[in-house]
Design a protein around this motif. Structure first.
Motif, PDB file in Angstrom:
ATOM      1  N   ALA A   2       0.772  -1.167  -0.237  1.00 54.15           N
ATOM      2  CA  ALA A   2      -0.148  -0.062  -0.120  1.00 54.15           C
ATOM      3  C   ALA A   2       0.921   1.232   0.110  1.00 54.15           C
ATOM      4  O   ALA A   2       0.572   2.315  -0.579  1.00 54.15           O
ATOM      5  N   HIS A   3       2.157   1.243   0.606  1.00 53.03           N
ATOM      6  CA  HIS A   3       2.825   2.509   0.876  1.00 53.03           C
ATOM      7  C   HIS A   3       3.559   2.618  -0.491  1.00 53.03           C
ATOM      8  O   HIS A   3       3.718   3.798  -1.093  1.00 53.03           O
ATOM      9  N   VAL A   4       3.916   1.666  -1.495  1.00 59.11           N
ATOM     10  CA  VAL A   4       4.470   1.558  -2.615  1.00 59.11           C
ATOM     11  C   VAL A   4       3.597   2.244  -3.513  1.00 59.11           C
ATOM     12  O   VAL A   4       3.535   3.201  -4.270  1.00 59.11           O
ATOM     13  N   THR A   5       2.200   1.860  -3.588  1.00 56.77           N
ATOM     14  CA  THR A   5       1.299   2.425  -4.187  1.00 56.77           C
ATOM     15  C   THR A   5       0.964   3.972  -4.027  1.00 56.77           C
ATOM     16  O   THR A   5       0.791   4.591  -5.086  1.00 56.77           O
ATOM     17  N   LEU A  86       6.078  12.430   7.015  1.00 58.00           N
ATOM     18  CA  LEU A  86       5.798  12.466   8.286  1.00 58.00           C
ATOM     19  C   LEU A  86       5.194  11.239   8.433  1.00 58.00           C
ATOM     20  O   LEU A  86       5.440  10.340   9.476  1.00 58.00           O
ATOM     21  N   LEU A  87       4.355  10.333   7.463  1.00 55.90           N
ATOM     22  CA  LEU A  87       3.885   9.138   7.582  1.00 55.90           C
ATOM     23  C   LEU A  87       4.960   8.070   7.720  1.00 55.90           C
ATOM     24  O   LEU A  87       4.992   7.112   8.454  1.00 55.90           O
ATOM     25  N   ALA A  88       6.044   8.355   6.723  1.00 56.36           N
ATOM     26  CA  ALA A  88       7.250   7.454   6.937  1.00 56.36           C
ATOM     27  C   ALA A  88       7.868   7.524   8.414  1.00 56.36           C
ATOM     28  O   ALA A  88       8.381   6.441   8.897  1.00 56.36           O
ATOM     29  N   LEU A 123      -3.763   7.301   6.883  1.00 58.51           N
ATOM     30  CA  LEU A 123      -4.254   7.872   5.474  1.00 58.51           C
ATOM     31  C   LEU A 123      -5.116   9.225   5.662  1.00 58.51           C
ATOM     32  O   LEU A 123      -4.891  10.385   4.836  1.00 58.51           O
ATOM     33  N   LEU A 124      -5.855   9.323   7.016  1.00 62.60           N
ATOM     34  CA  LEU A 124      -6.394  10.366   7.160  1.00 62.60           C
ATOM     35  C   LEU A 124      -5.456  11.709   7.656  1.00 62.60           C
ATOM     36  O   LEU A 124      -5.933  12.839   7.046  1.00 62.60           O
ATOM     37  N   VAL A 125      -4.608  11.237   8.385  1.00 60.84           N
ATOM     38  CA  VAL A 125      -3.523  12.424   8.454  1.00 60.84           C
ATOM     39  C   VAL A 125      -2.766  12.992   7.231  1.00 60.84           C
ATOM     40  O   VAL A 125      -2.388  14.005   7.097  1.00 60.84           O
ATOM     41  N   PHE A 126      -2.405  12.030   6.459  1.00 64.52           N
ATOM     42  CA  PHE A 126      -1.851  12.179   5.205  1.00 64.52           C
ATOM     43  C   PHE A 126      -2.875  13.288   4.341  1.00 64.52           C
ATOM     44  O   PHE A 126      -2.193  14.462   3.811  1.00 64.52           O
ATOM     45  N   PHE A 127      -4.134  12.910   4.280  1.00 62.42           N
ATOM     46  CA  PHE A 127      -4.888  13.921   3.482  1.00 62.42           C
ATOM     47  C   PHE A 127      -5.066  15.274   4.128  1.00 62.42           C
ATOM     48  O   PHE A 127      -5.230  16.204   3.510  1.00 62.42           O
ATOM     49  N   LEU A 128      -5.289  15.250   5.206  1.00 65.73           N
ATOM     50  CA  LEU A 128      -5.433  16.417   6.185  1.00 65.73           C
ATOM     51  C   LEU A 128      -4.144  17.137   5.878  1.00 65.73           C
ATOM     52  O   LEU A 128      -4.280  18.524   5.789  1.00 65.73           O
ATOM     53  N   ILE A 129      -2.981  16.846   5.861  1.00 63.86           N
ATOM     54  CA  ILE A 129      -1.761  17.593   5.719  1.00 63.86           C
ATOM     55  C   ILE A 129      -1.633  17.796   4.412  1.00 63.86           C
ATOM     56  O   ILE A 129      -1.179  19.227   4.323  1.00 63.86           O
TER      57      ILE A 129
END
Length: 301
Positions: A2-5, A86-88, A123-129
């Motif tokens: 999922a991270h690669v995609t 940040l997610l990484a 994923l929610l944190v990613f879209f918010l940032i």
């Protein structure tokens, strides 16, 4: 996987944004050179007749610089990559994995569902940032609408009062704008209206451009009434007075609607926060004494 995609999708979106930034930059440079050759002004105050959706959206929020689109696309790319970094880091530190695995060990279906939903938090944190520039533009647009809605009733009252005193519309507008702060959205737009009118643009076209720049229903109704009175030769003072009264009535109706919906909005805070405290304060001592009495009778205490 999922991270690669997600990384591949982000990389492709970044490439598309960079291509768009390069195309916009080249277009601006071409327009600048054409303007220098023909003698057109470098920057236009009002909205252009043919404008992209992004530029119009940014212009409605108050971002009207020539490089606003470039800056917005660049900030989207920067915020997306910042969110990915940040997610990484969070994935490396395993901040979310521990609580989620703990919840999954609990023998309960509801807790399992909560634990599975926890996998969507990154994923929610990613879209918010990543969507932070969009939130900033939407906030600026909301603030701009709020400023116009606050200033318009007083502005109309002053215009109608000065028009009834015998002043023309342009003279009354100049008197009002001289006493208003220049940072407010409504004053800024009417100053642009004055500048366009002084350049020789017809008043009807200036009114339409003012309505397009703000794109707020109350202002559009006010501008439509002024255009109609201008075309029919009606009394401007009477038109302004009627518009001020109609706007005041609409604001009263909106305030009544908000007041009527307040009781419904207070249900959840009362049930979740206020009523449990009342029950604990009133029934707590009684339940405590009852437990001691039952314990003394049964010999449990």
């Amino acid at each position: 996987m999922a991270h690669v995609t997600l990384l591949c999708i982000l990389f492709l979106c970044s490439i598309i944004c960079l291509i768009g930034i390069r195309a916009l930059y080249r277009r601006q440079q071409c327009m600048k050179r054409i303007g220098e050759l023909v003698g057109i002004a470098k920057e236009e105050e009002g909205p252009r007749e043919r404008r992209s959706l992004m530029r119009r959206w940014l212009a409605l929020a108050g971002f009207r610089h020539a490089s606003a689109s470039l800056f917005f696309l660049g900030s989207m790319v920067a915020s997306s990559w910042s969110a990915l970094i940040l997610l990484a880091v969070l994935n490396y530190l395993a901040i979310f994995n521990g609580p989620i695995e703990t919840l999954l060990r609990v023998p309960s279906t509801f807790v399992h569902m909560v634990g599975l939903a926890g996998y969507g938090i990154p994923l929610l944190v990613f879209f918010l940032i990543a969507g932070m520039p969009i939130f900033v533009v939407r906030g600026a647009r909301t603030k701009r609408i709020r400023q116009v809605e606050q200033d318009l009733p007083l502005f109309l009252d002053l215009l109608s009062t000065l028009a009834e005193a015998g002043m023309s519309f342009d003279l009354a507008l100049g008197k009002i704008l001289s006493s208003q702060p220049s940072a407010r959205a409504l004053s800024m737009e009417f100053r642009i209206f004055q500048r366009e009118a002084s350049l020789g643009i017809s008043r009807l076209k200036c009114f339409r451009r003012l309505s397009q720049r703000l794109s707020i229903p109350s202002v559009s109704l006010f501008i439509a009434a002024l255009i109609q009175s201008e075309q029919l030769g009606a009394n401007v003072a009477e038109t302004l007075r009627r518009q001020a009264e109609d706007l005041r009535h609409r604001r009263q109706e909106q305030a009544m609607l908000h007041a009527q919906g307040l009781s419904v909005k207070l249900v959840f805070p009362l049930v979740l926060c206020f009523l449990p405290g009342i029950f604990i304060a009133t029934l707590g001592p009684t339940v405590y004494q009852l437990i001691h009495i039952v314990g003394g009778v049964t010999g449990a205490f």
